[in-house]
Design a protein around this motif. Structure first.
Motif, PDB file in Angstrom:
ATOM      1  N   PHE A  88     -19.999   4.665  70.351  1.00  0.00           N
ATOM      2  CA  PHE A  88     -20.632   4.225  71.599  1.00  0.00           C
ATOM      3  C   PHE A  88     -20.664   5.346  72.636  1.00  0.00           C
ATOM      4  CE2 PHE A  88     -18.753   0.507  69.604  1.00  0.00           C
ATOM      5  CZ  PHE A  88     -19.777  -0.427  69.690  1.00  0.00           C
ATOM      6  N   ARG A  89     -21.704   5.352  73.432  1.00  0.00           N
ATOM      7  CA  ARG A  89     -21.755   6.312  74.541  1.00  0.00           C
ATOM      8  C   ARG A  89     -22.751   5.812  75.578  1.00  0.00           C
ATOM      9  NH1 ARG A  89     -23.956  11.346  76.471  1.00  0.00           N
ATOM     10  NH2 ARG A  89     -22.247  12.772  76.960  1.00  0.00           N
ATOM     11  N   ARG A  90     -22.373   5.929  76.833  1.00  0.00           N
ATOM     12  CA  ARG A  90     -23.298   5.596  77.908  1.00  0.00           C
ATOM     13  C   ARG A  90     -22.876   6.329  79.172  1.00  0.00           C
ATOM     14  NH1 ARG A  90     -25.516  -0.505  79.167  1.00  0.00           N
ATOM     15  NH2 ARG A  90     -26.976   0.080  80.805  1.00  0.00           N
ATOM     16  N   VAL A  91     -23.867   6.797  79.900  1.00  0.00           N
ATOM     17  CA  VAL A  91     -23.593   7.580  81.112  1.00  0.00           C
ATOM     18  C   VAL A  91     -24.123   6.820  82.317  1.00  0.00           C
ATOM     19  CG1 VAL A  91     -23.945   9.797  82.268  1.00  0.00           C
ATOM     20  CG2 VAL A  91     -23.817   9.702  79.780  1.00  0.00           C
ATOM     21  N   PHE A  92     -23.330   6.780  83.374  1.00  0.00           N
ATOM     22  CA  PHE A  92     -23.737   6.109  84.606  1.00  0.00           C
ATOM     23  C   PHE A  92     -23.651   7.090  85.761  1.00  0.00           C
ATOM     24  CE2 PHE A  92     -21.955   2.957  81.820  1.00  0.00           C
ATOM     25  CZ  PHE A  92     -22.842   1.901  81.935  1.00  0.00           C
ATOM     26  N   GLU A  93     -24.555   6.919  86.684  1.00  0.00           N
ATOM     27  CA  GLU A  93     -24.429   7.671  87.924  1.00  0.00           C
ATOM     28  C   GLU A  93     -23.738   6.729  88.888  1.00  0.00           C
ATOM     29  OE1 GLU A  93     -28.110   9.279  89.386  1.00  0.00           O
ATOM     30  OE2 GLU A  93     -27.197   9.526  91.356  1.00  0.00           O
ATOM     31  N   VAL A  94     -22.610   7.156  89.416  1.00  0.00           N
ATOM     32  CA  VAL A  94     -21.832   6.217  90.232  1.00  0.00           C
ATOM     33  C   VAL A  94     -21.945   6.525  91.723  1.00  0.00           C
ATOM     34  CG1 VAL A  94     -20.221   5.594  88.413  1.00  0.00           C
ATOM     35  CG2 VAL A  94     -19.688   7.512  89.905  1.00  0.00           C
ATOM     36  N   ASP A  95     -21.684   5.487  92.465  1.00  0.00           N
ATOM     37  CA  ASP A  95     -21.604   5.532  93.917  1.00  0.00           C
ATOM     38  C   ASP A  95     -20.684   6.680  94.354  1.00  0.00           C
ATOM     39  OD1 ASP A  95     -20.969   4.963  96.551  1.00  0.00           O
ATOM     40  OD2 ASP A  95     -20.858   2.793  96.220  1.00  0.00           O
TER      41      ASP A  95
END
Lengths: 130, 160
Positions: A88-95
């Motif tokens: 699994f892999r997922r990238v988020f741009e966070v606050d």
């Protein structure tokens, strides 16, 4: 986006990533909740245990990775198959107001729960009128 | 639903279909390819999630056993029911939301909660007395032992 602060959002990078990346990883399903304290992110990583998870924050990019705990069954053949073996892999741009030092993670039956607290300065404050 | 021998799909050479392995993915891939034909810009690169077949299951056959694996992340052991009746294995239960999900403040919702049920017709007779199951890292594993009559046997032929 409903609030003044920018919400946790999927990084554009994941969508423009080369096809190779798309093929090699499963994008985990997530729920994200926001409260006054910060955000809570739940990601489904079935088959991944505590040791297989990696969470990293680089600048604004939060990367979740989960390696499956493979248990190959000797001398057996697959009759029917719906799952995929990929990690699994997922990238988020966070606050940007998230306090990276205080992020906590918990893994329970294949669900990763991340608590992303907002920095004290960014929390809503009640101001009393004198 | 009947069990059919699993084969890696052939001819999935089109880029949007490349990731597809499982039956569950096939439907979403079809939807995705429609998306590409009509080029909905808001769907570009987005994964269409279908929860019609949940949980995803695998069935493996060993010499004396059948192993059923189901991906059930985020449940409690006591919320999973397994039953076997006339060769049909049924998994059912309920996935409840976390404390966070009760309190509102949702900013992204992709996970699915509620009741589920899936039945599988087993390809051979199994021993119904002893069915060990484990639930680890969100994967339910049920090990079924083939009934004596379903195990492969050497038959001695007597020549006269």
């Amino acid at each position: 986006m409903t609030t003044a602060t920018k919400q946790v959002e999927e990084a554009a990078g994941t969508q423009t990533a080369p096809l190779e990346v798309e093929r090699d990883y499963i994008r985990p399903t997530v729920n994200i909740y926001e409260n006054q304290e910060g955000y809570v992110l739940e990601a489904e990583l079935p088959g991944v245990n505590k040791d297989g998870v990696s969470v990293s924050l680089e600048g604004n990019l939060l990367t979740l990775e989960g390696r499956r705990n493979h248990t190959a069954m000797p001398e057996s053949e697959s009759l029917y198959r719906e799952t995929r073996d990929a990690d699994f892999r997922r990238v988020f741009e966070v606050d940007p107001t998230i306090d990276g030092e205080r992020i906590t993670a918990r893994m329970e039956q294949g669900v990763l729960t991340l608590t992303l607290p907002k920095a004290e300065a960014a929390k809503p404050r009640q101001i009393t009128v004198a | 639903m009947t069990l059919t021998r699993w084969q890696r799909p052939i001819g999935y050479d089109l880029a949007p279909l490349r990731r597809s392995y499982g039956l569950r993915d096939d439907l979403s891939q079809v939807l995705q390819s429609f998306g590409n034909v009509f080029s909905f810009p808001w769907e570009a690169g987005a994964e269409v999630q279908l929860h019609g077949l949940w949980p995803a299951v695998d069935v493996q056959e060993g010499k004396d056993t059948l192993t059923v694996n189901a991906e059930l992340p985020g449940l409690k052991k006591e919320d999973i029911n397994i039953s076997l009746h006339e060769g049909v294995l049924t998994l059912s239960g309920e996935r409840k939301g976390s404390a966070e999900s009760q309190n509102g403040g949702m900013s992204r919702s992709e996970r699915w909660f509620g009741h589920f049920q899936r039945s599988l017709t087993l390809p051979c007779k199994v021993d119904t007395k002893n069915i060990p199951a484990t639930y680890t890292d969100g994967i339910l594993t049920i090990t079924l032992t083939k009934a004596e009559e379903a195990k492969p046997k050497q038959i001695k032929v007597q020549f006269k």
